[in-house]
Design an enzyme around this catalytic site. Structure first.
Site, mmCIF file in Angstrom:
data_model
loop_
_atom_site.group_PDB
_atom_site.id
_atom_site.type_symbol
_atom_site.label_atom_id
_atom_site.label_comp_id
_atom_site.label_asym_id
_atom_site.label_seq_id
_atom_site.Cartn_x
_atom_site.Cartn_y
_atom_site.Cartn_z
ATOM 1 N N GLU A 105 -35.129 34.857 -3.379
ATOM 2 C CA GLU A 105 -35.166 36.312 -3.226
ATOM 3 C C GLU A 105 -34.451 37.015 -4.379
ATOM 4 O O GLU A 105 -34.292 38.225 -4.368
ATOM 5 C CB GLU A 105 -34.546 36.732 -1.891
ATOM 6 C CG GLU A 105 -35.426 36.407 -0.697
ATOM 7 C CD GLU A 105 -34.877 36.932 0.617
ATOM 8 O OE1 GLU A 105 -35.636 36.928 1.599
ATOM 9 O OE2 GLU A 105 -33.695 37.343 0.676
ATOM 10 N N SER A 132 -26.811 37.174 14.717
ATOM 11 C CA SER A 132 -27.220 36.026 15.536
ATOM 12 C C SER A 132 -26.585 34.711 15.096
ATOM 13 O O SER A 132 -26.701 33.696 15.788
ATOM 14 C CB SER A 132 -28.744 35.872 15.483
ATOM 15 O OG SER A 132 -29.165 35.409 14.205
ATOM 16 N N ALA A 143 -33.432 34.417 10.499
ATOM 17 C CA ALA A 143 -32.197 33.773 10.015
ATOM 18 C C ALA A 143 -31.983 32.363 10.558
ATOM 19 O O ALA A 143 -30.946 31.750 10.269
ATOM 20 C CB ALA A 143 -30.963 34.619 10.295
ATOM 21 N N ALA A 144 -32.946 31.816 11.296
ATOM 22 C CA ALA A 144 -32.776 30.449 11.805
ATOM 23 C C ALA A 144 -32.690 29.448 10.659
ATOM 24 O O ALA A 144 -31.823 28.562 10.652
ATOM 25 C CB ALA A 144 -33.928 30.088 12.739
ATOM 26 N N GLY A 145 -33.576 29.598 9.674
ATOM 27 C CA GLY A 145 -33.540 28.698 8.528
ATOM 28 C C GLY A 145 -32.290 28.873 7.691
ATOM 29 O O GLY A 145 -31.723 27.897 7.179
ATOM 30 N N ASP A 146 -31.837 30.114 7.549
ATOM 31 C CA ASP A 146 -30.611 30.377 6.790
ATOM 32 C C ASP A 146 -29.393 29.794 7.495
ATOM 33 O O ASP A 146 -28.491 29.237 6.863
ATOM 34 C CB ASP A 146 -30.421 31.879 6.603
ATOM 35 C CG ASP A 146 -31.564 32.508 5.810
ATOM 36 O OD1 ASP A 146 -32.156 31.814 4.973
ATOM 37 O OD2 ASP A 146 -31.851 33.693 6.047
#
Length: 304
Positions: free
Chosen positions: A140, A293, A250-253
């Site tokens: 990004e 989260s 944001a699960a992957g982060d």
């Protein structure tokens, strides 16, 4: 304590909750609207910090209210933001996130200041990079800045982790040569390798292509199925923890930050680190928003 430098994005997220994704030409009502801190780089930095790491950040924000807010939130987490450039006449990056009742998301990003720092800016932060056990980056922010950061890291004997998201069809070889561990999700792995990743067998084929590009260690996350790793002649699909997902943002982060927090620099405990990361991600998907989260170490350790 593991020390990490993240080279990456900082965004203000605008979130909409909807029953189902909008179709072209359709107008729908949102059930909820809220703003939260985000950006893949910032998310990964927060995840690593909450998992017990000492974290430095290299990136950029605009000289505007969202930029001041995002920097303030990172500082509250205990993240060293001395490597964050403040750019006049440019707005802080923003992401517009829609989440449906199935927990799936659709994200549109305006890069803004995230595109405003370069290799020279990273080179000026050599001291920050040199303090690290790991340098982590994503896509990004300008790839030239990441290449410089990884080159400096390798010159200092520091391990590098690349989360190739959003995916590029052709990653510069100069970057892959400096990457020790690559961690795409199944969609990103398919974009990079041309292999549709659905299960352990197809993940191994994709991993072989990533190894052929010069990367020693490969992790491919496959959503609710878990995470596949291939390193040093060993490979396995490590199952995810079964939960009801309400928002996958944001699960992957979270996975990247949490995994790195306990990963040994010789990767000898890679499976253990993946299990820890899977636990962290299982908590993230049960909550709304990006950084709000992301769980803390104590919460992760309580997951069975």
């Amino acid at each position: 304590m593991t020390k990490i430098t993240v080279i990456g994005s900082i965004n203000l997220d605008t979130n909409l909750r909807v029953k189902q994704m909008v179709k072209p030409g359709e107008t729908i009502h949102a059930k909820e609207h809220y703003s939260a801190a985000g950006g893949k780089g910032a998310n990964q930095a927060v995840a690593a910090t909450r998992s017990g790491c000492e974290v430095n950040f290299i990136g950029a924000v605009g000289n505007d209210a969202p930029g001041k807010e995002m920097l303030g939130l990172l500082k509250q987490e205990g993240i060293d933001t001395s490597g964050v450039k403040v750019i006049n006449n440019e707005s802080t990056g923003q992401a517009f996130i829609t989440v449906d009742d199935a927990g799936q998301n659709s994200i549109t990003i305006y890069s803004g200041a995230n595109s405003g720092f370069n290799a020279d800016d990273v080179a000026e932060k050599r001291d920050l990079l040199g303090q690290s056990d790991y340098v982590i980056a994503q896509f990004e922010t300008p790839v030239e800045a990441t290449i410089k950061g990884f080159e400096i890291a390798h010159a200092e004997g520091i391990k590098t982790i690349l989360n190739p998201a959003p995916a590029m069809t052709e990653i510069p070889s100069a970057l892959l040569k400096q990457t020790d561990l690559i961690a795409p999700n199944e969609t990103e792995a398919a974009t990079i390798t041309g292999v549709q990743v659905r299960d352990e067998e197809s993940a191994k084929k994709a991993a072989a292509k990533l190894h052929a590009l010069g990367v020693e260690a490969v992790i491919i996350t496959i959503g609710s199925k878990g995470a596949f790793y291939d390193y040093n002649g060993q490979s396995e699909l490590v199952p995810a923890f079964k939960v009801k997902a309400v928002d996958t943002t944001a699960a992957g982060d979270t996975f990247i930050g949490a995994m790195t927090s306990i990963l040994k620099t010789d990767f000898s405990n890679l499976k253990e680190a993946i299990i820890f990361a899977n636990k962290a991600s299982s908590l993230t998907v049960q909550r709304y928003g990006a950084q709000p989260s992301i769980p803390y170490k104590k919460e992760i350790e309580q997951v069975d």
